[in-house]
Design a protein around this motif. Structure first.
Motif, PDB file in Angstrom:
ATOM      1  N   GLU A   6       0.807  -1.219   0.000  1.00 44.37           N
ATOM      2  CA  GLU A   6       0.000   0.000   0.000  1.00 44.37           C
ATOM      3  C   GLU A   6       0.842   1.271   0.000  1.00 44.37           C
ATOM      4  O   GLU A   6       0.486   2.254  -0.662  1.00 44.37           O
ATOM      5  CB  GLU A   6      -0.924   0.011   1.220  1.00 44.37           C
ATOM      6  N   GLU A   7       1.951   1.257   0.729  1.00 44.15           N
ATOM      7  CA  GLU A   7       2.672   2.509   0.961  1.00 44.15           C
ATOM      8  C   GLU A   7       4.138   2.468   0.544  1.00 44.15           C
ATOM      9  O   GLU A   7       4.821   3.490   0.638  1.00 44.15           O
ATOM     10  CB  GLU A   7       2.551   2.893   2.433  1.00 44.15           C
ATOM     11  N   GLY A   8       4.621   1.327   0.104  1.00 42.39           N
ATOM     12  CA  GLY A   8       6.010   1.249  -0.318  1.00 42.39           C
ATOM     13  C   GLY A   8       6.967   1.223   0.856  1.00 42.39           C
ATOM     14  O   GLY A   8       6.562   1.319   2.017  1.00 42.39           O
ATOM     15  N   ILE A   9       8.241   1.128   0.526  1.00 44.05           N
ATOM     16  CA  ILE A   9       9.253   0.982   1.569  1.00 44.05           C
ATOM     17  C   ILE A   9       9.305   2.208   2.476  1.00 44.05           C
ATOM     18  O   ILE A   9       9.567   2.099   3.674  1.00 44.05           O
ATOM     19  CB  ILE A   9      10.643   0.671   0.941  1.00 44.05           C
ATOM     20  N   ASP A  10       9.045   3.396   1.937  1.00 40.50           N
ATOM     21  CA  ASP A  10       9.091   4.612   2.760  1.00 40.50           C
ATOM     22  C   ASP A  10       7.957   4.654   3.777  1.00 40.50           C
ATOM     23  O   ASP A  10       8.074   5.349   4.796  1.00 40.50           O
ATOM     24  CB  ASP A  10       9.046   5.859   1.875  1.00 40.50           C
ATOM     25  N   GLY A  11       6.878   3.943   3.512  1.00 40.98           N
ATOM     26  CA  GLY A  11       5.751   3.928   4.436  1.00 40.98           C
ATOM     27  C   GLY A  11       5.881   2.902   5.540  1.00 40.98           C
ATOM     28  O   GLY A  11       5.043   2.857   6.450  1.00 40.98           O
ATOM     29  N   LEU A  12       6.923   2.088   5.482  1.00 40.28           N
ATOM     30  CA  LEU A  12       7.104   1.048   6.497  1.00 40.28           C
ATOM     31  C   LEU A  12       7.951   1.594   7.639  1.00 40.28           C
ATOM     32  O   LEU A  12       9.125   1.904   7.462  1.00 40.28           O
ATOM     33  CB  LEU A  12       7.790  -0.179   5.889  1.00 40.28           C
ATOM     34  N   THR A  13       7.334   1.733   8.791  1.00 41.16           N
ATOM     35  CA  THR A  13       8.069   2.026  10.021  1.00 41.16           C
ATOM     36  C   THR A  13       7.651   0.982  11.045  1.00 41.16           C
ATOM     37  O   THR A  13       6.580   0.361  10.913  1.00 41.16           O
ATOM     38  CB  THR A  13       7.741   3.427  10.575  1.00 41.16           C
ATOM     39  N   MET A  14       8.474   0.805  12.045  1.00 42.13           N
ATOM     40  CA  MET A  14       8.133  -0.188  13.061  1.00 42.13           C
ATOM     41  C   MET A  14       6.865   0.231  13.802  1.00 42.13           C
ATOM     42  O   MET A  14       6.042  -0.609  14.152  1.00 42.13           O
ATOM     43  CB  MET A  14       9.309  -0.373  14.019  1.00 42.13           C
ATOM     44  N   ARG A  15       6.682   1.524  14.005  1.00 42.27           N
ATOM     45  CA  ARG A  15       5.472   1.989  14.686  1.00 42.27           C
ATOM     46  C   ARG A  15       4.227   1.683  13.852  1.00 42.27           C
ATOM     47  O   ARG A  15       3.228   1.173  14.372  1.00 42.27           O
ATOM     48  CB  ARG A  15       5.575   3.489  14.962  1.00 42.27           C
ATOM     49  N   ARG A  16       4.283   1.962  12.559  1.00 41.94           N
ATOM     50  CA  ARG A  16       3.116   1.710  11.702  1.00 41.94           C
ATOM     51  C   ARG A  16       2.844   0.216  11.583  1.00 41.94           C
ATOM     52  O   ARG A  16       1.699  -0.218  11.524  1.00 41.94           O
ATOM     53  CB  ARG A  16       3.334   2.328  10.326  1.00 41.94           C
ATOM     54  N   LEU A  17       3.907  -0.577  11.532  1.00 46.12           N
ATOM     55  CA  LEU A  17       3.726  -2.021  11.476  1.00 46.12           C
ATOM     56  C   LEU A  17       3.073  -2.529  12.760  1.00 46.12           C
ATOM     57  O   LEU A  17       2.151  -3.352  12.716  1.00 46.12           O
ATOM     58  CB  LEU A  17       5.069  -2.718  11.248  1.00 46.12           C
ATOM     59  N   ALA A  18       3.535  -2.022  13.896  1.00 44.05           N
ATOM     60  CA  ALA A  18       2.945  -2.438  15.177  1.00 44.05           C
ATOM     61  C   ALA A  18       1.468  -2.075  15.236  1.00 44.05           C
ATOM     62  O   ALA A  18       0.630  -2.889  15.661  1.00 44.05           O
ATOM     63  CB  ALA A  18       3.713  -1.773  16.320  1.00 44.05           C
ATOM     64  N   GLU A  19       1.129  -0.865  14.785  1.00 41.99           N
ATOM     65  CA  GLU A  19      -0.284  -0.464  14.767  1.00 41.99           C
ATOM     66  C   GLU A  19      -1.093  -1.372  13.851  1.00 41.99           C
ATOM     67  O   GLU A  19      -2.218  -1.758  14.175  1.00 41.99           O
ATOM     68  CB  GLU A  19      -0.404   0.987  14.291  1.00 41.99           C
ATOM     69  N   ARG A  20      -0.494  -1.728  12.715  1.00 41.25           N
ATOM     70  CA  ARG A  20      -1.201  -2.545  11.716  1.00 41.25           C
ATOM     71  C   ARG A  20      -1.564  -3.919  12.263  1.00 41.25           C
ATOM     72  O   ARG A  20      -2.632  -4.454  11.961  1.00 41.25           O
ATOM     73  CB  ARG A  20      -0.304  -2.677  10.474  1.00 41.25           C
ATOM     74  N   ILE A  21      -0.665  -4.490  13.042  1.00 38.17           N
ATOM     75  CA  ILE A  21      -0.920  -5.850  13.547  1.00 38.17           C
ATOM     76  C   ILE A  21      -1.448  -5.856  14.980  1.00 38.17           C
ATOM     77  O   ILE A  21      -1.617  -6.921  15.578  1.00 38.17           O
ATOM     78  CB  ILE A  21       0.342  -6.736  13.429  1.00 38.17           C
ATOM     79  N   PRO A  79       5.235  -4.349  -6.104  1.00 36.50           N
ATOM     80  CA  PRO A  79       6.194  -3.566  -6.895  1.00 36.50           C
ATOM     81  C   PRO A  79       7.414  -3.066  -6.129  1.00 36.50           C
ATOM     82  O   PRO A  79       8.460  -2.829  -6.723  1.00 36.50           O
ATOM     83  CB  PRO A  79       5.352  -2.382  -7.401  1.00 36.50           C
ATOM     84  N   TRP A  80       7.306  -2.930  -4.834  1.00 38.56           N
ATOM     85  CA  TRP A  80       8.435  -2.480  -4.023  1.00 38.56           C
ATOM     86  C   TRP A  80       9.545  -3.520  -3.972  1.00 38.56           C
ATOM     87  O   TRP A  80      10.688  -3.197  -3.666  1.00 38.56           O
ATOM     88  CB  TRP A  80       7.954  -2.185  -2.591  1.00 38.56           C
ATOM     89  N   SER A  81       9.241  -4.763  -4.311  1.00 37.92           N
ATOM     90  CA  SER A  81      10.189  -5.855  -4.089  1.00 37.92           C
ATOM     91  C   SER A  81      11.356  -5.880  -5.067  1.00 37.92           C
ATOM     92  O   SER A  81      12.490  -6.188  -4.680  1.00 37.92           O
ATOM     93  CB  SER A  81       9.473  -7.206  -4.144  1.00 37.92           C
ATOM     94  N   ALA A  82      11.100  -5.558  -6.316  1.00 40.41           N
ATOM     95  CA  ALA A  82      12.140  -5.732  -7.335  1.00 40.41           C
ATOM     96  C   ALA A  82      13.373  -4.895  -7.042  1.00 40.41           C
ATOM     97  O   ALA A  82      14.505  -5.371  -7.197  1.00 40.41           O
ATOM     98  CB  ALA A  82      11.587  -5.393  -8.715  1.00 40.41           C
ATOM     99  N   ALA A  83      13.171  -3.671  -6.592  1.00 46.72           N
ATOM    100  CA  ALA A  83      14.311  -2.793  -6.329  1.00 46.72           C
ATOM    101  C   ALA A  83      15.070  -3.184  -5.067  1.00 46.72           C
ATOM    102  O   ALA A  83      16.186  -2.717  -4.853  1.00 46.72           O
ATOM    103  CB  ALA A  83      13.828  -1.352  -6.215  1.00 46.72           C
TER     104      ALA A  83
END
Length: 198
Positions: A6-21, A79-83
């Motif tokens: 949804e948000e790409g590598i720049d949107g991944l933070t540990m805080r956002r991941l914790a909120e997500r799960i 799409p974030w994976s290839a790079a």
């Protein structure tokens, strides 16, 4: 993976991941040391989505085509994976695919330096084509405008203008045909290596 999609590598933070799960950030660090570990796990999970590899006795060329088409499809879903696949950590799902790729090339007759070169040639083709596709964002209107600019300058760019370079959008067909070209070259190299005693 859903957050990255949804948000790409720049949107991944540990805080956002914790909120997500529905977890605390500190709890995440009981399972991973860094955000890079999360990225590595997500990358390897993509390869877990691939269909099972063809049977080991499948024709080497057909096996490689099936593997790389599935690999490309999986990466384009994320799409974030290839790079990010140049990262040094190789998980078990990716390693299983690389093992299958090299085993198919060994069946084709490659060993030693020839095996390494054939492996990297296919890997680099796959990665380059997939990164190019996942990063290409021109609209139809933009492509048509770009082609018109080439046509307006056809004396400078006669081949690009005549062959409608900017209008080509058969990404899947182009990838498959290009893979065929690469495999034709590899097949010839395998025959040459065999006749030269490798």
């Amino acid at each position: 993976m859903a957050l990255l999609d949804e948000e790409g590598i720049d949107g991944l933070t540990m805080r956002r991941l914790a909120e997500r799960i529905g977890s605390g950030v500190t709890t995440l660090y009981w399972h991973v040391d860094t955000k890079d570990d999360v990225v590595d796990l997500a990358l390897d999970a993509i390869f877990g989505e691939l269909p099972p590899a063809p049977p080991a006795d499948t024709d080497w060329r057909a096996a490689i085509v099936a593997l790389l088409l599935d690999w490309r499809t999986a990466m384009l879903r994320h799409p974030w994976s290839a790079a990010l696949l140049q990262r040094p950590t190789l998980g078990p799902n990716l390693l299983a695919r690389m093992e299958f790729l090299q085993a198919a090339l060994v069946r084709a007759g490659f060993t030693g330096d020839h095996l390494t070169t054939a492996t990297w040639t296919l890997y680099n083709y796959l990665m380059g084509a997939t990164v190019a596709r996942s990063g290409f964002t021109l609209s139809d209107e933009d492509r048509e405008a770009a082609q018109q600019r080439l046509s307006d300058r056809s004396e400078e760019y006669p081949t690009l203008s005549a062959n409608e370079y900017m209008l080509e959008d058969d990404w899947d067909g182009t990838f498959a045909r290009g893979l065929g070209y690469v495999l034709n070259g590899i097949a010839g190299a395998a025959a040459d290596a065999g006749s030269a005693g490798r």
